[in-house]
Design a protein around this motif. Structure first.
Motif, PDB file in Angstrom:
ATOM      1  N   GLU A 292      36.694  11.158  10.246  1.00 25.24           N
ATOM      2  CA  GLU A 292      36.706  10.052  11.200  1.00 25.24           C
ATOM      3  C   GLU A 292      37.353   8.826  10.574  1.00 25.24           C
ATOM      4  OE1 GLU A 292      33.565   7.334  13.792  1.00 25.24           O
ATOM      5  OE2 GLU A 292      32.868   8.986  12.541  1.00 25.24           O
ATOM      6  N   ASP A 293      38.191   8.157  11.318  1.00 28.95           N
ATOM      7  CA  ASP A 293      38.828   6.939  10.843  1.00 28.95           C
ATOM      8  C   ASP A 293      37.806   5.812  10.845  1.00 28.95           C
ATOM      9  OD1 ASP A 293      40.408   4.843  10.211  1.00 28.95           O
ATOM     10  OD2 ASP A 293      41.705   4.974  11.983  1.00 28.95           O
ATOM     11  N   GLN A 294      37.520   5.284   9.658  1.00 32.97           N
ATOM     12  CA  GLN A 294      36.510   4.244   9.550  1.00 32.97           C
ATOM     13  C   GLN A 294      37.124   2.853   9.556  1.00 32.97           C
ATOM     14  OE1 GLN A 294      34.104   5.121   6.116  1.00 32.97           O
ATOM     15  NE2 GLN A 294      33.760   7.230   6.748  1.00 32.97           N
ATOM     16  N   SER A 295      38.411   2.747   9.821  1.00 34.20           N
ATOM     17  CA  SER A 295      39.034   1.437   9.880  1.00 34.20           C
ATOM     18  C   SER A 295      38.610   0.733  11.162  1.00 34.20           C
ATOM     19  CB  SER A 295      40.556   1.562   9.835  1.00 34.20           C
ATOM     20  OG  SER A 295      41.053   2.094  11.044  1.00 34.20           O
ATOM     21  N   GLN A 296      38.916  -0.555  11.215  1.00 34.16           N
ATOM     22  CA  GLN A 296      38.582  -1.347  12.398  1.00 34.16           C
ATOM     23  C   GLN A 296      39.447  -0.937  13.583  1.00 34.16           C
ATOM     24  OE1 GLN A 296      38.762  -5.550  11.610  1.00 34.16           O
ATOM     25  NE2 GLN A 296      39.099  -6.076  13.755  1.00 34.16           N
TER      26      GLN A 296
ATOM     27  N   TYR B 214      45.693  -7.743  14.605  1.00 35.35           N
ATOM     28  CA  TYR B 214      45.562  -8.195  13.221  1.00 35.35           C
ATOM     29  C   TYR B 214      45.232  -9.675  13.166  1.00 35.35           C
ATOM     30  CZ  TYR B 214      47.251  -3.705  11.701  1.00 35.35           C
ATOM     31  OH  TYR B 214      47.353  -2.356  11.469  1.00 35.35           O
ATOM     32  N   PRO B 215      44.445 -10.040  12.101  1.00 31.89           N
ATOM     33  CA  PRO B 215      43.970  -9.308  10.935  1.00 31.89           C
ATOM     34  C   PRO B 215      42.962  -8.217  11.310  1.00 31.89           C
ATOM     35  CG  PRO B 215      43.816 -11.685  10.600  1.00 31.89           C
ATOM     36  CD  PRO B 215      44.040 -11.450  12.057  1.00 31.89           C
ATOM     37  N   ALA B 216      42.921  -7.149  10.484  1.00 30.19           N
ATOM     38  CA  ALA B 216      42.006  -6.034  10.734  1.00 30.19           C
ATOM     39  C   ALA B 216      41.737  -5.283   9.438  1.00 30.19           C
ATOM     40  CB  ALA B 216      42.596  -5.087  11.768  1.00 30.19           C
TER      41      ALA B 216
ATOM     42  N   ARG C 290      41.494  -2.028   7.290  1.00 26.86           N
ATOM     43  CA  ARG C 290      42.098  -0.700   7.282  1.00 26.86           C
ATOM     44  C   ARG C 290      41.494   0.118   6.155  1.00 26.86           C
ATOM     45  NH1 ARG C 290      47.717  -0.131   6.348  1.00 26.86           N
ATOM     46  NH2 ARG C 290      47.683   1.720   7.663  1.00 26.86           N
ATOM     47  N   LYS C 291      41.048   1.304   6.510  1.00 26.57           N
ATOM     48  CA  LYS C 291      40.446   2.197   5.528  1.00 26.57           C
ATOM     49  C   LYS C 291      41.452   2.586   4.456  1.00 26.57           C
ATOM     50  CE  LYS C 291      38.411   6.829   5.207  1.00 26.57           C
ATOM     51  NZ  LYS C 291      38.120   8.063   5.970  1.00 26.57           N
ATOM     52  N   LYS C 292      42.731   2.685   4.823  1.00 28.15           N
ATOM     53  CA  LYS C 292      43.746   3.180   3.895  1.00 28.15           C
ATOM     54  C   LYS C 292      43.782   2.386   2.600  1.00 28.15           C
ATOM     55  CE  LYS C 292      48.583   4.566   3.581  1.00 28.15           C
ATOM     56  NZ  LYS C 292      49.773   4.948   4.356  1.00 28.15           N
ATOM     57  N   ASN C 293      43.684   1.052   2.700  1.00 26.51           N
ATOM     58  CA  ASN C 293      43.702   0.252   1.474  1.00 26.51           C
ATOM     59  C   ASN C 293      42.402  -0.522   1.267  1.00 26.51           C
ATOM     60  OD1 ASN C 293      44.001  -1.742   3.410  1.00 26.51           O
ATOM     61  ND2 ASN C 293      46.131  -2.203   2.899  1.00 26.51           N
ATOM     62  N   ASP C 294      41.399  -0.228   2.100  1.00 27.12           N
ATOM     63  CA  ASP C 294      40.056  -0.778   1.947  1.00 27.12           C
ATOM     64  C   ASP C 294      40.058  -2.304   1.860  1.00 27.12           C
ATOM     65  OD1 ASP C 294      37.289  -0.670   1.756  1.00 27.12           O
ATOM     66  OD2 ASP C 294      37.299  -0.535  -0.441  1.00 27.12           O
ATOM     67  N   LYS C 295      40.779  -2.937   2.783  1.00 25.74           N
ATOM     68  CA  LYS C 295      40.815  -4.388   2.802  1.00 25.74           C
ATOM     69  C   LYS C 295      41.187  -4.862   4.198  1.00 25.74           C
ATOM     70  CE  LYS C 295      44.446  -6.576   1.311  1.00 25.74           C
ATOM     71  NZ  LYS C 295      45.553  -7.146   0.501  1.00 25.74           N
ATOM     72  N   VAL C 296      40.976  -6.126   4.435  1.00 21.77           N
ATOM     73  CA  VAL C 296      41.418  -6.740   5.686  1.00 21.77           C
ATOM     74  C   VAL C 296      42.897  -7.059   5.541  1.00 21.77           C
ATOM     75  CG1 VAL C 296      41.193  -8.702   7.240  1.00 21.77           C
ATOM     76  CG2 VAL C 296      39.149  -7.665   6.228  1.00 21.77           C
ATOM     77  N   ASN C 297      43.699  -6.515   6.420  1.00 23.96           N
ATOM     78  CA  ASN C 297      45.144  -6.691   6.364  1.00 23.96           C
ATOM     79  C   ASN C 297      45.621  -7.706   7.387  1.00 23.96           C
ATOM     80  OD1 ASN C 297      46.601  -3.517   5.385  1.00 23.96           O
ATOM     81  ND2 ASN C 297      44.642  -4.371   4.823  1.00 23.96           N
TER      82      ASN C 297
ATOM     83  N   GLY D 155      43.030  -8.830  20.061  1.00 19.38           N
ATOM     84  CA  GLY D 155      41.865  -8.093  19.576  1.00 19.38           C
ATOM     85  C   GLY D 155      41.332  -7.051  20.541  1.00 19.38           C
ATOM     86  N   VAL D 156      42.148  -6.644  21.497  1.00 18.18           N
ATOM     87  CA  VAL D 156      41.741  -5.647  22.495  1.00 18.18           C
ATOM     88  C   VAL D 156      42.608  -4.404  22.342  1.00 18.18           C
ATOM     89  CG1 VAL D 156      41.566  -5.140  24.965  1.00 18.18           C
ATOM     90  CG2 VAL D 156      40.999  -7.426  24.113  1.00 18.18           C
ATOM     91  N   GLU D 157      41.972  -3.236  22.329  1.00 12.78           N
ATOM     92  CA  GLU D 157      42.713  -1.977  22.213  1.00 12.78           C
ATOM     93  C   GLU D 157      43.395  -1.666  23.540  1.00 12.78           C
ATOM     94  OE1 GLU D 157      43.223  -0.358  19.559  1.00 12.78           O
ATOM     95  OE2 GLU D 157      41.688  -1.018  18.150  1.00 12.78           O
TER      96      GLU D 157
END
Length: 304
Positions: free
Chosen positions: A24-28, A104-106, A108-115, A158-160
Motif C-alpha cells: 500500500e502506498d503510504q504517501s500523502q 504540493y507540498p506533500a 512522499r513515501k519514496k524519499n520519506d519527506k515532505v516534498n 489539496g483535492v484529489e
C-alpha cells in the motif's frame, strides 16, 4: 503550442511468473480510481496573457515538450517530460500537471519527506530522466513550475481531482506472463518503440522514446514498477487506442518491458544491488529489481 510529442507505446508476451503483492502506498498522495470521470479542463493557449507571465508559461511549455534538447545538462537519457505526461501535461489519467501542482507540498513515501513541487520535479529528472536535477531556484525549474501552475488554473488546492495520476489496474489473479507480454509488445508496441525497446530517432533525436537500455528511465523511476507501468499502458497505450488492452495484457507487457535492463538506480548502496533492493525496492509496488529471472540478476544497470 506545439502538437503532442510522441510518447511511450507498449504491450506484451513471455513465460509465466507469479507477481508479488503490491504494498500500500503510504504517501500523502493518492490517485482517484478510473471510475471517477475527469471534469476539470485546463486553460487554452488563447487565454494566456501577453505579458511576462504568458512568456514564462510558454518557456515552461517548451521545456516540458522538448526537455532533452533544451536541457541536455539535466537529462541523461532520451526522454522528455511529455513522454509520460501526455498531451503536453494536459491529458487526464496520464499524470496531468493540473492534477499534480495543487497537491504540493506533500509527504512522499519514496524519499520519506515532505516534498515541494520543485523537489517533485527534481525527482523526475533524477529517476525518470536519469539526469542531474536543476536547482530549485533555476530559471528552468521556475518556468516548468509556472507552466504547471497555469495548467491548474481554477483547480482546487489539496483535492484529489478525478483524472489525476494513473488509475490503478488490479493485478490479475494469475500474475503476469513474460511470453504473453512479449507477443503483445511485438504486435502493438514495436512499430513505435522498436523490436528491442530502442525507440525511434529522426535526425539524431528521439521521436519515439526508448523503453529499456541506456536511454530509458532508470531503475529508480516510478515506471520501473510493473503495476505503475501497467496503469500507464492501460489508460494511454497503444498511442491513439487507450483502453484497448485488457488488464491482463497491460500487466503482461509492463512485466516484459521491465524485465529488461536500464540505467542503474542512482541510490545504489555501496555498489550492492541486494542492499539497494532491500532499502528501496522491497516494498515499492511490484518490481523485478534485484530478482533472478531465467537465471539472470535483474538490476545490474545498462550502459548500452
Amino acid at each position: 503550442m506545439r502538437a503532442l510529442m510522441p510518447t511511450l507505446l507498449l504491450a506484451a508476451m513471455g513465460h509465466a511468473v507469479a507477481a508479488p503483492i503490491a504494498m500500500e502506498d503510504q504517501s500523502q498522495l493518492q490517485v482517484p480510481g478510473a471510475e471517477a470521470s475527469a471534469q476539470f479542463a485546463p486553460p487554452a493557449e488563447s487565454e494566456l496573457p501577453d505579458n511576462a507571465f504568458g512568456k514564462m508559461v510558454r518557456e515552461g511549455h517548451a521545456l516540458f515538450v522538448d526537455t532533452r534538447r533544451l536541457m541536455p545538462e539535466a537529462v541523461g537519457n532520451g526522454l522528455n517530460c511529455s513522454n509520460c505526461h501526455l498531451d503536453q501535461g494536459r491529458l487526464a489519467h496520464s499524470a496531468p500537471m493540473w492534477g499534480a501542482y495543487p497537491m504540493y507540498p506533500a509527504y512522499r513515501k519514496k524519499n520519506d519527506k515532505v516534498n515541494t513541487y520543485a523537489e517533485r520535479i527534481q525527482g523526475c529528472f533524477q529517476f525518470s530522466m536519469n539526469g542531474k536535477p536543476p536547482a530549485a531556484d533555476s530559471p528552468q525549474m521556475t518556468a516548468l513550475s509556472v507552466y504547471a501552475y497555469w495548467l491548474s488554473t481554477k483547480a482546487p488546492t489539496g483535492v484529489e481531482i478525478a483524472g489525476r495520476g494513473y488509475p490503478d489496474v488490479p493485478q490479475p489473479k494469475g500474475g503476469y506472463d513474460f511470453k504473453r507480454g512479449e507477443a503483445v509488445y511485438q504486435a502493438q508496441c514495436a512499430i513505435c518503440h522498436g523490436d528491442n525497446g530502442e525507440g525511434q530517432k529522426v535526425a539524431g533525436d528521439y521521436v519515439m522514446p526508448p523503453l529499456w537500455g541506456k536511454d530509458s528511465y532508470n531503475w529508480g523511476a516510478g515506471m520501473h514498477r510493473i503495476n505503475t507501468a501497467a496503469s500507464f499502458i492501460k489508460y494511454n497505450m497503444p498511442l491513439g487506442k487507450p483502453g484497448s488492452l485488457s488488464d491482463q495484457q497491460a500487466w503482461d507487457v509492463a512485466a516484459w518491458v521491465n524485465r529488461h535492463e536500464r540505467p542503474q538506480d542512482p541510490r545504489l548502496m555501496e555498489g550492492s544491488i541486494e542492499k539497494t533492493r532491500l532499502k528501496f525496492h522491497a516494498n515499492d509496488g511490484v518490481n523485478l529489481y534485484g530478482q533472478q529471472v531465467d537465471g539472470v540478476l535483474i538490476g545490474r544497470g545498462s550502459g548500452s
